[in-house]
Write a protein that holds these residues in place. Sequence first.
Motif, PDB file in Angstrom:
ATOM      1  N   PRO A  36      -3.568 -15.781 139.640  1.00 41.12           N
ATOM      2  CA  PRO A  36      -2.376 -16.733 139.424  1.00 41.12           C
ATOM      3  C   PRO A  36      -2.485 -18.042 138.334  1.00 41.12           C
ATOM      4  N   HIS A  37      -1.382 -18.565 137.940  1.00 44.13           N
ATOM      5  CA  HIS A  37      -1.184 -19.491 137.036  1.00 44.13           C
ATOM      6  C   HIS A  37      -2.239 -20.639 137.448  1.00 44.13           C
ATOM      7  N   ASN A  38      -2.821 -21.370 136.473  1.00 43.92           N
ATOM      8  CA  ASN A  38      -3.796 -22.558 136.738  1.00 43.92           C
ATOM      9  C   ASN A  38      -4.972 -22.430 137.459  1.00 43.92           C
ATOM     10  N   THR A  39      -5.391 -21.032 137.556  1.00 41.51           N
ATOM     11  CA  THR A  39      -6.632 -20.438 138.338  1.00 41.51           C
ATOM     12  C   THR A  39      -7.500 -20.174 137.191  1.00 41.51           C
ATOM     13  N   TYR A  40      -7.154 -20.239 135.975  1.00 43.37           N
ATOM     14  CA  TYR A  40      -8.085 -20.005 134.899  1.00 43.37           C
ATOM     15  C   TYR A  40      -8.103 -20.866 133.637  1.00 43.37           C
ATOM     16  N   ARG A  41      -8.211 -22.072 133.803  1.00 45.40           N
ATOM     17  CA  ARG A  41      -8.082 -22.895 132.850  1.00 45.40           C
ATOM     18  C   ARG A  41      -9.260 -23.309 131.729  1.00 45.40           C
ATOM     19  N   ASN A  42     -10.315 -22.844 132.294  1.00 47.67           N
ATOM     20  CA  ASN A  42     -11.509 -22.564 131.665  1.00 47.67           C
ATOM     21  C   ASN A  42     -12.580 -21.776 132.191  1.00 47.67           C
ATOM     22  N   SER A  43     -13.566 -21.413 131.568  1.00 50.27           N
ATOM     23  CA  SER A  43     -14.139 -20.522 131.941  1.00 50.27           C
ATOM     24  C   SER A  43     -14.872 -20.487 133.429  1.00 50.27           C
ATOM     25  N   ILE A  66     -10.109 -15.701 125.723  1.00 46.89           N
ATOM     26  CA  ILE A  66     -11.140 -14.785 125.271  1.00 46.89           C
ATOM     27  C   ILE A  66     -12.432 -15.220 125.834  1.00 46.89           C
ATOM     28  N   GLN A  67     -12.845 -16.502 125.813  1.00 45.62           N
ATOM     29  CA  GLN A  67     -14.013 -16.910 126.348  1.00 45.62           C
ATOM     30  C   GLN A  67     -14.139 -16.603 128.043  1.00 45.62           C
ATOM     31  N   TYR A  68     -13.013 -16.716 128.586  1.00 44.75           N
ATOM     32  CA  TYR A  68     -12.840 -16.625 130.208  1.00 44.75           C
ATOM     33  C   TYR A  68     -13.049 -15.081 130.475  1.00 44.75           C
ATOM     34  N   VAL A  69     -12.441 -14.560 129.592  1.00 46.35           N
ATOM     35  CA  VAL A  69     -12.572 -12.781 129.783  1.00 46.35           C
ATOM     36  C   VAL A  69     -14.152 -12.340 129.750  1.00 46.35           C
ATOM     37  N   LYS A  70     -14.729 -13.009 128.586  1.00 43.77           N
ATOM     38  CA  LYS A  70     -16.081 -12.515 128.245  1.00 43.77           C
ATOM     39  C   LYS A  70     -17.118 -13.135 129.398  1.00 43.77           C
ATOM     40  N   THR A  71     -16.717 -14.446 129.917  1.00 42.62           N
ATOM     41  CA  THR A  71     -17.620 -14.791 131.237  1.00 42.62           C
ATOM     42  C   THR A  71     -17.491 -13.778 132.208  1.00 42.62           C
ATOM     43  N   LEU A  72     -16.199 -13.509 132.648  1.00 44.49           N
ATOM     44  CA  LEU A  72     -15.725 -12.624 133.841  1.00 44.49           C
ATOM     45  C   LEU A  72     -16.627 -11.213 133.613  1.00 44.49           C
ATOM     46  N   VAL A  73     -16.508 -10.757 132.488  1.00 47.19           N
ATOM     47  CA  VAL A  73     -17.082  -9.563 132.417  1.00 47.19           C
ATOM     48  C   VAL A  73     -18.831  -9.656 132.191  1.00 47.19           C
ATOM     49  N   LYS A  74     -19.359 -10.553 131.876  1.00 47.19           N
ATOM     50  CA  LYS A  74     -20.691 -10.823 131.770  1.00 47.19           C
ATOM     51  C   LYS A  74     -21.146 -11.111 133.211  1.00 47.19           C
ATOM     52  N   ASN A  75     -20.263 -11.480 134.179  1.00 50.25           N
ATOM     53  CA  ASN A  75     -20.687 -11.573 135.552  1.00 50.25           C
ATOM     54  C   ASN A  75     -20.197 -10.240 136.354  1.00 50.25           C
ATOM     55  N   ASN A  76     -20.009  -9.247 135.857  1.00 52.80           N
ATOM     56  CA  ASN A  76     -19.712  -7.867 136.276  1.00 52.80           C
ATOM     57  C   ASN A  76     -18.377  -7.998 137.158  1.00 52.80           C
ATOM     58  N   GLU A 123     -13.563 -22.439 135.849  1.00 58.12           N
ATOM     59  CA  GLU A 123     -12.670 -22.151 136.743  1.00 58.12           C
ATOM     60  C   GLU A 123     -12.567 -20.699 137.081  1.00 58.12           C
ATOM     61  N   ALA A 124     -12.394 -19.989 135.946  1.00 64.11           N
ATOM     62  CA  ALA A 124     -11.906 -18.456 135.981  1.00 64.11           C
ATOM     63  C   ALA A 124     -12.908 -17.893 136.716  1.00 64.11           C
ATOM     64  N   LEU A 125     -14.110 -18.046 136.532  1.00 66.97           N
ATOM     65  CA  LEU A 125     -15.372 -17.297 137.199  1.00 66.97           C
ATOM     66  C   LEU A 125     -15.422 -17.690 138.748  1.00 66.97           C
ATOM     67  N   LYS A 126     -15.233 -18.906 138.986  1.00 68.12           N
ATOM     68  CA  LYS A 126     -15.328 -19.287 140.325  1.00 68.12           C
ATOM     69  C   LYS A 126     -14.090 -18.614 141.206  1.00 68.12           C
ATOM     70  N   ASN A 127     -12.917 -18.678 140.526  1.00 67.58           N
ATOM     71  CA  ASN A 127     -11.765 -18.107 141.335  1.00 67.58           C
ATOM     72  C   ASN A 127     -11.584 -16.396 141.277  1.00 67.58           C
ATOM     73  N   ALA A 128     -12.334 -15.886 140.341  1.00 65.92           N
ATOM     74  CA  ALA A 128     -12.453 -14.473 140.378  1.00 65.92           C
ATOM     75  C   ALA A 128     -13.401 -14.027 141.206  1.00 65.92           C
ATOM     76  N   LYS A 129     -14.398 -14.670 141.298  1.00 65.22           N
ATOM     77  CA  LYS A 129     -15.382 -14.389 142.324  1.00 65.22           C
ATOM     78  C   LYS A 129     -14.798 -14.424 143.790  1.00 65.22           C
ATOM     79  N   PHE A 130     -13.896 -15.414 144.003  1.00 60.15           N
ATOM     80  CA  PHE A 130     -13.396 -15.808 145.242  1.00 60.15           C
ATOM     81  C   PHE A 130     -12.437 -14.814 145.410  1.00 60.15           C
ATOM     82  N   ILE A 131     -11.768 -14.372 144.584  1.00 59.79           N
ATOM     83  CA  ILE A 131     -10.735 -12.965 144.677  1.00 59.79           C
ATOM     84  C   ILE A 131     -11.457 -11.837 145.094  1.00 59.79           C
ATOM     85  N   MET A 132     -12.526 -11.456 144.397  1.00 61.98           N
ATOM     86  CA  MET A 132     -13.140 -10.193 144.566  1.00 61.98           C
ATOM     87  C   MET A 132     -13.927 -10.326 145.880  1.00 61.98           C
ATOM     88  N   LYS A 133     -14.385 -11.401 146.273  1.00 64.02           N
ATOM     89  CA  LYS A 133     -15.077 -11.497 147.439  1.00 64.02           C
ATOM     90  C   LYS A 133     -14.109 -11.403 148.829  1.00 64.02           C
TER      91      LYS A 133
END
Length: 257
Positions: free
Chosen positions: A83-90, A118-128, A92-102
């Motif tokens: 959701p909005h405001n959950t990926y304002r930087n890499s 794009i940087q946030y997407v790269k960070t998530l992908v790097k973290n599987n 934050e994006a990683l922390k929240n994406a991990k939380f959603i996945m878990k």
Amino acid sequence: MKKKILDIIKKKNKSKIVSLTAYSKNIASIIDKFCDIILVGDSLGSVLYNYKSTREVTLNTMIEHSKSVRMGIKKSLMIVDMPHNTYRNSKEALKNAKFIMKKTKCDGVKLEGGKKIIQYVKTLVKNNIPVMGHIGVLPQSDKTFKFKGKKKSEKENIIRDAKLLEEAGAFSIVLECIETSLAKQVTKSINIPTIGIGASNNCDGQILVFDDLIGLNPIKVRFVKKYSNIKKEISKAVSKYSSEVKARKFPSKKYSY
Ligand code: KIV
């Protein structure tokens, strides 16, 4: 068999990808056998909660609905909207994406935007964490639902963003409300599948909001085809129930202990 990210990518240029949204277990369990991808979309904000925009949807709301959807899925790939405001930087994006996945045991997340994220997407992908992109009309940031791709600059930006998302490792991209010829151009210019909504038949797959498809959500936009009028069926059933209760016919002996 449960779909994997690679199964979706391999469908490009072979067979169309079928995708729908779901917000609950009961609906997910019905649509699962017909879908490749089930998206827990933040469209639930307007469809279920009457919010003016998806910007009001919280992480917690997405997680609770996703946990329900998860229970109804056996084979489709399950993607959850960040959701909005959950990926304002890499970070934050990683922390929240991990939380959603878990919390939801989903197979990946969807983020809206191109160059800016794009940087946030790269960070998530790097973290599987598998990422589905979303370009064209962006409900989290666009104020109006105007089709995109008529202006040269808009067109160029959308093509650029699709390529950047592919390079960043996204496994597919939703194209929302873009011109037919642009959808064709984008789809041809990348090797990952495009999933269209209001983006013509030129995409590798299609997605619709389930409540729109069955005629439950009172939305009137040209790109939504209503495949049923479920409201009528529900009214019929509830009207019958109401009459039977009033007439003391329900519950009859058959339904009593
Ligand atoms: O939120 C949503 O349901 C979506 C789809 C319409 C693509 O993003």
